[in-house]
Design an enzyme around this catalytic site. Structure first.
Site, PDB file in Angstrom:
ATOM      1  N   LYS A 155       1.029  -1.265  -0.143  1.00  0.00           N
ATOM      2  CA  LYS A 155      -0.054   0.070   0.207  1.00  0.00           C
ATOM      3  C   LYS A 155       0.866   1.134   0.012  1.00  0.00           C
ATOM      4  O   LYS A 155       0.583   2.209  -0.777  1.00  0.00           O
ATOM      5  CB  LYS A 155      -0.825  -0.028   1.115  1.00  0.00           C
ATOM      6  N   GLN A 160      -4.622  -1.859   9.778  1.00  0.00           N
ATOM      7  CA  GLN A 160      -4.720  -2.991   9.028  1.00  0.00           C
ATOM      8  C   GLN A 160      -5.233  -3.973  10.153  1.00  0.00           C
ATOM      9  O   GLN A 160      -5.103  -3.949  11.234  1.00  0.00           O
ATOM     10  CB  GLN A 160      -3.068  -3.282   8.924  1.00  0.00           C
ATOM     11  N   ASP A 213     -11.169   2.733   4.262  1.00  0.00           N
ATOM     12  CA  ASP A 213     -11.581   1.307   4.222  1.00  0.00           C
ATOM     13  C   ASP A 213     -13.105   0.980   4.035  1.00  0.00           C
ATOM     14  O   ASP A 213     -13.318  -0.131   3.612  1.00  0.00           O
ATOM     15  CB  ASP A 213     -11.168   0.706   5.511  1.00  0.00           C
TER      16      ASP A 213
HETATM   17  N1  GUN Z   1      -6.876  -6.864   6.040  1.00  0.00           N
HETATM   18  C1  GUN Z   1      -7.425  -7.548   5.148  1.00  0.00           C
HETATM   19  N2  GUN Z   1      -8.021  -6.918   4.204  1.00  0.00           N
HETATM   20  C2  GUN Z   1      -7.763  -5.762   4.573  1.00  0.00           C
HETATM   21  C3  GUN Z   1      -8.426  -4.530   4.081  1.00  0.00           C
HETATM   22  O1  GUN Z   1      -8.994  -4.142   3.059  1.00  0.00           O
HETATM   23  N3  GUN Z   1      -8.219  -3.402   4.882  1.00  0.00           N
HETATM   24  C4  GUN Z   1      -7.678  -3.348   6.253  1.00  0.00           C
HETATM   25  N4  GUN Z   1      -7.567  -2.205   6.880  1.00  0.00           N
HETATM   26  N5  GUN Z   1      -7.091  -4.616   6.691  1.00  0.00           N
HETATM   27  C5  GUN Z   1      -7.243  -5.528   5.912  1.00  0.00           C
END
Ligand code: GUN
Length: 290
Positions: A51, A95, A120
């Site tokens: 990311k 995350q 998100d």
């Molecule tokens: N863990 C797995 N997929 C995601 C996501 O799309 N966002 C976040 N914050 N954590 C994740």
């Protein structure tokens, strides 16, 4: 019988995001993303790294905040509050999953994020907007990516039977809401569903996000169906340098011949998740500077 190339579709999304970033910068606005990672889950570290790297490639400011697993709830709340008030930060992502006891209060932590920075799409305000079909909110990146992949294939969604396997807040539930907004007839199957193969076999579009390697075999897939595999599972494989290989929730080899099109793992949904996160970050910057 063919692959859906997530990398190629993601590249197109990212091209338009890059143009939007340039336009914003000309107006003196730099989109910024804060990525918070707590603990040292290896898969989460990889995702967070990707990311941040993608932000750099696009000229989006990024701030990675890596905290130890022992971080307290109060520390995390203070951090989120600081990021909410930081003008350099357009989007905030924590995350998931959080480690240890923090996992139990993950929802509360997310509720502390300013909904206008919740890239998100996990904050209850954004969940509600999605269900209401109000497009001023943020849609979770992975489900949004799945819809973009189907549209890129030219699939006419209206009236189609869609079966979503999995009911998580990150994938299954928002995906079902999006498909309903697209006028699909939606069924959600999950671990308590009886005769899951019979339910899945009804699907014109089968979307799977449960985290069980190769759960879905060909007897669960109707001939000519579109299959979207959201799973990214690490399974032990001593023949690989890393000692594991990545596989989806669908048994790709078993299903491939029978279906119309399928997303591979890796290279299917994964690249779309990051692309849509970048798109949401730019959307956040725009909304905050409108
Ligand atoms: N863990 C797995 N997929 C995601 C996501 O799309 N966002 C976040 N914050 N954590 C994740």
């Amino acid at each position: 019988m063919r692959n859906i190339d997530g990398k190629a579709v993601a590249a197109k999304v990212l091209d338009s995001v890059a143009q939007e970033v340039s336009a914003l910068k000309e107006q003196g606005v730099t989109p910024g993303l804060a990525v918070v990672i707590v603990g040292d889950d290896p898969a989460s570290k990889v995702y967070v790294g990707s990311k941040v790297k993608k932000c750099e490639e696009l000229g989006i400011y990024s701030r990675k905040i890596a905290l130890p697993a022992e971080t307290s709830e109060a520390e995390l709340r203070t951090l989120i509050s600081d990021l909410n008030n930081d003008d350099a930060i357009s989007g905030i992502l924590v995350q998931s999953p959080l480690p240890g006891d923090l996992r139990k209060i993950e929802d509360d932590i997310v509720e502390g994020i300013d909904p206008a920075k919740d890239v998100d799409g996990f904050h209850p305000i954004n969940v509600a907007k999605l269900v209401m079909g109000d497009d001023t909110g943020f849609v979770p990146c992975t489900p949004a990516g799945c819809i973009e992949l189907l549209k890129s294939e030219g699939v006419e969604l209206s009236g189609k039977r869609a079966v979503v396997v999995g009911r998580s807040m990150i994938v299954g539930k928002p995906l079902a809401a999006l498909l309903l907004n697209e006028s699909c007839t939606v069924t959600i199957a999950h671990s308590r569903t009886t005769d899951i193969n019979a339910v899945c076999s009804e699907a014109d579009i089968l979307l799977v996000g449960v985290g069980v390697p190769e759960l879905i075999k060909k007897d669960a897939v109707k001939r000519g169906a579109y299959v979207i595999d959201v799973g990214i599972n690490r399974v032990d494989d001593p023949s690989k340098k890393k000692g594991y290989r990545l596989t989806g929730d669908v048994d790709y080899k078993d299903v491939f011949e029978n279906c119309e099109a399928i997303t591979p793992v890796p290279g299917g949904v994964g690249p779309m998740t990051i692309a849509l996160l970048m798109q949401n970050t730019v959307k956040a910057a725009k909304l905050q500077n409108a």
